[in-house]
Design a protein around this motif. Structure first.
Motif, short mmCIF file in Angstrom:
data_model
loop_
_atom_site.label_atom_id
_atom_site.label_comp_id
_atom_site.label_asym_id
_atom_site.label_seq_id
_atom_site.Cartn_x
_atom_site.Cartn_y
_atom_site.Cartn_z
N ALA A 165 44.09 42.82 28.36
CA ALA A 165 42.99 42.28 27.60
C ALA A 165 42.57 43.38 26.58
N GLN A 166 42.72 44.52 26.82
CA GLN A 166 42.37 45.43 25.54
C GLN A 166 43.34 45.43 24.57
N ARG A 167 44.71 45.18 24.90
CA ARG A 167 45.64 45.25 23.86
C ARG A 167 45.53 43.85 23.13
N ILE A 168 45.20 42.65 23.89
CA ILE A 168 44.76 41.42 23.16
C ILE A 168 43.72 41.46 22.06
N VAL A 169 42.66 42.15 22.61
CA VAL A 169 41.71 42.12 21.53
C VAL A 169 42.09 43.25 20.15
N ALA A 170 42.88 44.17 20.79
CA ALA A 170 43.48 44.97 19.56
C ALA A 170 44.49 44.47 18.85
N GLY A 171 45.02 43.35 19.12
CA GLY A 171 46.25 42.63 18.65
C GLY A 171 47.60 43.13 18.86
N THR A 172 47.71 43.97 19.87
CA THR A 172 49.18 44.25 20.02
C THR A 172 49.91 43.65 21.16
N GLN A 173 49.14 42.98 21.92
CA GLN A 173 49.87 41.77 22.84
C GLN A 173 49.37 40.61 22.71
N SER A 174 50.00 39.79 22.54
CA SER A 174 49.59 38.33 22.13
C SER A 174 48.98 37.67 23.39
N MET A 175 49.36 37.56 24.69
CA MET A 175 48.64 36.69 25.39
C MET A 175 49.13 37.19 26.82
N THR A 176 48.27 37.03 27.90
CA THR A 176 48.62 37.11 29.09
C THR A 176 48.44 36.01 30.01
N VAL A 177 49.00 35.77 31.06
CA VAL A 177 48.80 34.57 32.06
C VAL A 177 47.67 35.29 33.04
N TYR A 178 46.45 34.71 33.37
CA TYR A 178 45.63 35.18 34.54
C TYR A 178 45.76 34.46 35.69
N LYS A 179 45.90 35.35 36.69
CA LYS A 179 46.11 34.63 37.88
C LYS A 179 44.87 35.53 38.78
N ASP A 180 44.16 34.62 39.38
CA ASP A 180 43.13 35.47 40.43
C ASP A 180 43.50 35.71 41.49
N GLN A 181 44.11 36.98 41.91
CA GLN A 181 44.73 37.49 42.90
C GLN A 181 43.72 37.41 44.11
N LYS A 182 42.76 37.56 43.99
CA LYS A 182 41.58 37.50 45.17
C LYS A 182 41.50 36.18 45.73
N LYS A 183 41.27 35.27 44.75
CA LYS A 183 41.40 33.85 45.10
C LYS A 183 42.66 33.59 45.98
N LEU A 184 43.82 33.83 45.60
CA LEU A 184 45.24 33.48 46.36
C LEU A 184 45.00 34.37 47.60
N ALA A 185 44.40 35.47 47.81
CA ALA A 185 44.54 36.25 48.90
C ALA A 185 43.57 35.64 49.81
N ALA A 186 42.41 35.04 49.37
CA ALA A 186 41.49 34.28 50.09
C ALA A 186 42.12 33.28 50.73
N GLU A 187 42.79 32.34 49.98
CA GLU A 187 43.83 31.23 50.51
C GLU A 187 44.65 31.31 51.59
N ALA A 188 45.35 32.63 51.22
CA ALA A 188 46.34 33.01 52.27
C ALA A 188 45.66 33.31 53.70
N ILE A 189 44.57 34.02 53.61
CA ILE A 189 43.89 34.24 54.92
C ILE A 189 43.29 32.97 55.59
N LYS A 190 42.91 31.96 54.54
CA LYS A 190 42.73 30.63 55.13
C LYS A 190 43.77 30.03 55.81
N VAL A 191 44.94 30.03 55.19
CA VAL A 191 46.19 29.28 55.77
C VAL A 191 46.57 30.12 56.98
N ALA A 192 46.44 31.24 56.76
CA ALA A 192 46.74 32.08 58.14
C ALA A 192 46.00 31.80 59.40
#
Length: 337
Positions: free
Chosen positions: A253-280
């Motif tokens: 995020a810091q590099r994106i606002v600085a213009g040195t990295q163009s983009m990222t793909v955000y994955k909410d790992q905590k949301k996925l972790a919660a889903e994994a526990i629910k499935v478990a």
């Protein structure tokens, strides 16, 4: 009913109710084997798993292999010895981990593959983000923003099946431009263990070999994107070359606002972790799981729960990463004067 019979009926009823309650309220024991804590994504997974297990009332046992497949195998044996009801496994080596699934099944324990898919195994469930889609989002970003040029195509660790999925996804949008000659892949290499130092060295060598004539880099995650940016900075090329990433790290995020990295793909790992526990919990209690796809692991089509990722660049970073509460504005804009 005589007095003795009535007493017997009451006693048996109490025993039956107690047994029923005990069976219903049995504490679920969840074993977790993670590959690393060396990047923020896996730190978020660990925190998310612990938080979700606490909320659900499950007892969780987490071990970290520190990027060593043999250590992970020993840790899985240790987890099984603790009489876990289900195993959540994020493999260090996707192929070698098939043996761990077999070991768990012999112990009567089902296995959920988290984030990284265990290959060539009778895996019970896969809980992840749609990694092909993540790669597609990276490739699409380059295809939309660059009309022609030389591209460095990096992929993650060869031992991680996600590396292949991400690359395959990116090529969905890049390949037509490669075929018609608008894009030329000048360097195409995997990054051992996702190590930033390896990514930086590959990028340095590519810049030298191509006399700095590079217009875009597919960096497979934010850690390696940071290393690519360092190599570009040494040649005073930051902000002049498109650089992708994924994971949604603060440094990205810091590099994106600085213009040195163009983009990222955000994955909410905590949301996925919660889903994994629910499935478990559902699997441990033999309940049905609401899946939304199947993922072939080379042996079977594994029932899957796949969450959607989000593209983040300078246009929507504040909304997705600051207004959402993920990061504080002062953290993201720390180096912007």
């Amino acid at each position: 009913m005589n007095k003795l019979s009535r007493h017997s009926f009451v006693f048996l009823s109490i025993v039956g109710l107690t047994f029923s309650f005990s069976a219903y309220s049995k504490e679920i024991r969840i074993g977790v084997s993670l590959p690393t804590q060396r990047d923020i994504g896996w730190v978020r997974y660990k925190q998310g798993l612990e938080d979700a297990a606490k909320k659900s009332g499950a007892k969780i046992f987490i071990q970290v292999a520190d990027q060593d497949a043999s250590v992970q195998a020993s840790q899985v044996d240790n987890l099984l010895s603790q009489k876990i009801d289900i195993l959540i496994l994020a493999p260090q080596d996707a192929a070698a981990a098939a043996a761990l699934v077999t070991t768990a099944h012999k112990a009567g324990v089902k296995v959920i593959s988290l984030d990284r898919l265990v290959l060539n195994s009778n895996l019970d469930m896969y809980v992840s983000f749609n990694n092909v889609k993540i790669g597609e989002l990276q490739g699409e970003y380059i295809a939309k923003n660059l009309s022609k040029g030389n591209i460095v195509l990096l992929s993650g660790a060869p031992t991680d099946n996600n590396s292949k999925l991400l690359k395959d996804g990116a090529l969905v949008h890049l390949q037509p431009r490669i075929k018609n000659g608008n894009f030329k892949v000048v360097t195409e290499q995997p990054i051992t263990d996702w190590q930033p130092s390896v990514a930086q060295k590959i990028m340095e060598n590519s810049l030298t070999a191509n006399k700095n004539n590079i217009q875009a880099v597919i960096a497979p995650n934010d850690n390696t994107a940071g290393a690519v940016v360092q190599a570009l900075a040494a040649q005073k090329l930051t902000g002049k070359v498109f650089v992708t990433g994924q994971d949604g790290e603060l440094t990205a995020a810091q590099r994106i606002v600085a213009g040195t990295q163009s983009m990222t793909v955000y994955k909410d790992q905590k949301k996925l972790a919660a889903e994994a526990i629910k499935v478990a919990m559902e699997m441990a209690e033999n309940k049905s799981v609401n899946t939304n796809g199947k993922t072939n692991n080379g042996k079977i089509d594994v029932p899957s729960v796949l969450l959607a990722p989000i593209v983040v660049d300078k246009n929507n970073l504040d909304k997705e990463m600051i207004q959402s509460g993920l990061f504080k504005k002062e953290e993201v804009y720390k180096y912007i004067k």
